[in-house]
Design an enzyme around this catalytic site. Structure first.
Site, PDB file in Angstrom:
ATOM      1  N   HIS A   1      -3.956   3.814   6.620  1.00  0.00           N
ATOM      2  CA  HIS A   1      -2.846   3.398   5.756  1.00  0.00           C
ATOM      3  C   HIS A   1      -1.495   3.726   6.392  1.00  0.00           C
ATOM      4  O   HIS A   1      -1.349   4.727   7.095  1.00  0.00           O
ATOM      5  CB  HIS A   1      -2.958   4.091   4.396  1.00  0.00           C
ATOM      6  CG  HIS A   1      -4.256   3.839   3.703  1.00  0.00           C
ATOM      7  ND1 HIS A   1      -4.460   2.785   2.852  1.00  0.00           N
ATOM      8  CD2 HIS A   1      -5.435   4.511   3.755  1.00  0.00           C
ATOM      9  CE1 HIS A   1      -5.697   2.809   2.395  1.00  0.00           C
ATOM     10  NE2 HIS A   1      -6.314   3.851   2.941  1.00  0.00           N
TER      11      HIS A   1
ATOM     12  N   ASP B   1       0.826  -1.209   0.000  1.00  0.00           N
ATOM     13  CA  ASP B   1       0.000   0.000   0.000  1.00  0.00           C
ATOM     14  C   ASP B   1       0.867   1.270   0.000  1.00  0.00           C
ATOM     15  O   ASP B   1       1.712   1.454   0.860  1.00  0.00           O
ATOM     16  CB  ASP B   1      -0.870  -0.077   1.260  1.00  0.00           C
ATOM     17  CG  ASP B   1      -1.760   1.121   1.476  1.00  0.00           C
ATOM     18  OD1 ASP B   1      -1.813   1.996   0.608  1.00  0.00           O
ATOM     19  OD2 ASP B   1      -2.423   1.160   2.533  1.00  0.00           O
TER      20      ASP B   1
END
Length: 422
Positions: free
Chosen positions: A242, A69
């Site tokens: 994230h 990610d």
């Protein structure tokens, strides 16, 4: 799971939804670790941190390719824990004098729990607005992911009859989506209830890249309607789901991959993540930045680019999905920007001359007053072109009119010509 030649192992990672998993995929070409959306939260609200032991196990086996990610690859440091949000909500609820309306993603179940805890602490009842929020909370309570007493939750109709300082409304729309509850409240088009002066609206999310303008407009509209708006820039009412740079570095050290492909992010974020990987010791030739549609082949311990598969937007238009192409969208955009100019002419099939004055209809091009002044000259121009014989098809007439209109107005409406011969 065994899927053809692949063995897929699922392991838990922290994210903003419950049961988020990443994948370890054993293939004939090597071990691939796909991290999905993740962050390293040591104090998650659900008490279930990322499975570091599994990552270390993959490292011992030897990871041939890591996909990770990149959303926060431009953000230094660590992404804060979900635990830091509790005190911020406590402050918001203690200072609010009217209703508290909290907007977030319907999938962010831990945030719903935090709002419920704050509502209970400050003597407010909690209600849910919007079908996605109602459905997600119902499922999460049934599965045990939410601990919300029955007496705390009330139907929206009941909540709207209660005193404002005793109500907290949980809804969607933190990204300023026009069709969401908050989007409709800001525009004054929500059917079930309206915004009141003195309401406190909390937008509990970060702007998704590309949504910044929409969110800014929504905040401004809410403020104009007398709401007190709390958002990420002025209070810590949201943390990202994230990983930031230090977590990404930790992942590289835990996994020790031979190859790396950054995923989930815009190109600038993918590039920054790739640079970080090189800084962490992965050979530059083993790091590959690709965009949607690009095949990457892992074979013989090496990665290389394969063919490119076309990819793009899928437009949903009424009941049709994927049937509207870019050509139609460009036409709609042109109509929206410059309007429509429709010309109907009838000509003598023997000599090609006009049988009567052209009929002209405009929509969205110029005002009625300007059209009244412009139309006689446009008709004269069309008559000169047609009667002069310098044309072969409707397209020639349309092009002549376009040129004339641009000379006069510096605008380019869509010009359509219908031709009949008698």
């Amino acid at each position: 799971m065994e899927i053809g030649p692949f063995k897929v192992e699922f392991f838990h990672v922290c994210h903003s939804i419950p049961d988020a998993v990443a994948l370890g995929i054993t293939t004939p070409a090597g071990l691939v670790v796909h991290m999905s959306d993740f962050k390293f939260d040591h104090t998650p609200v659900d008490g279930w941190p990322t499975d570091y032991a599994k990552l270390a196990e993959f490292s011992r086996r030897g990871v041939d390719l890591l996909l990770s990610d990149s959303t926060n690859s431009e953000r230094a440091g660590w992404t804060p824990s979900e635990a830091v949000i509790g005190p911020a909500f406590d402050k918001v609820f203690s200072e609010a004098r009217g209703r508290v309306i909290v907007a977030t993603f319907a999938s962010l179940i831990s945030r719903v729990q935090q709002v419920a805890d704050a509502a209970a602490k400050h003597g407010r009842k909690m209600t849910l607005a919007g079908p996605s929020m109602v459905d997600n909370v119902k499922i999460a309570r049934k599965l045990g992911y939410l601990d919300i007493p029955d007496e705390l939750l009330v139907p929206i109709d009941q909540a709207l009859q209660m005193q404002d300082h005793k109500v907290a409304i949980m809804c969607t729309g933190s990204q300023g989506e026009p069709s969401s509850i908050v989007g409709r409240l800001s525009a004054g088009t929500n059917r079930q209830f309206e915004l009141k002066v003195g309401d406190t609206v909390v937008l509990s999310s970060h702007p998704i890249p590309g949504n910044e303008e929409t969110i800014s407009k929504t905040i401004n509209r809410l403020l104009r309607r007398g709401a007190n708006v709390i958002y990420d820039a002025i209070a810590p009412i949201h943390v990202s789901g994230h990983a930031a740079q230090e977590e990404q570095k930790l992942l590289f050290n835990l996994v020790q991959p031979k190859h790396f492909i950054p995923i989930h992010g815009e190109l600038r974020q993918l590039k920054r993540h790739a640079k970080l990987a090189v800084e962490m010791g992965i050979a530059e030739e083993n790091v590959m930045v690709v965009e949607n549609g690009q095949i990457v082949e892992l074979s013989g311990g090496k990665i290389k680019l394969g063919e490119r598969i076309p990819g793009g937007y899928v437009f949903v238009d009424g009941e049709s999905i994927g049937e509207v192409d870019f050509g139609i969208m460009r036409e709609r955009e042109k109509l929206a920007r410059n309007g429509l100019f429709l010309i109907d002419i009838s000509v003598d099939k023997l000599n090609g001359r006009l049988l009567h004055d052209p009929e002209i209809i405009t929509r969205g091009f110029v005002s009625a007053e300007d059209a009244e002044a412009l139309m006689p000259e446009v008709r004269k121009h069309i008559m000169d072109v047609v009667n002069g014989g310098g044309w072969d098809s409707e397209k020639d007439i349309a092009n002549a009119v376009k040129s004339y209109l641009y000379e006069e107005t510096k605008r380019r409406p869509m010009v359509l010509v219908t031709l009949s011969k008698a």
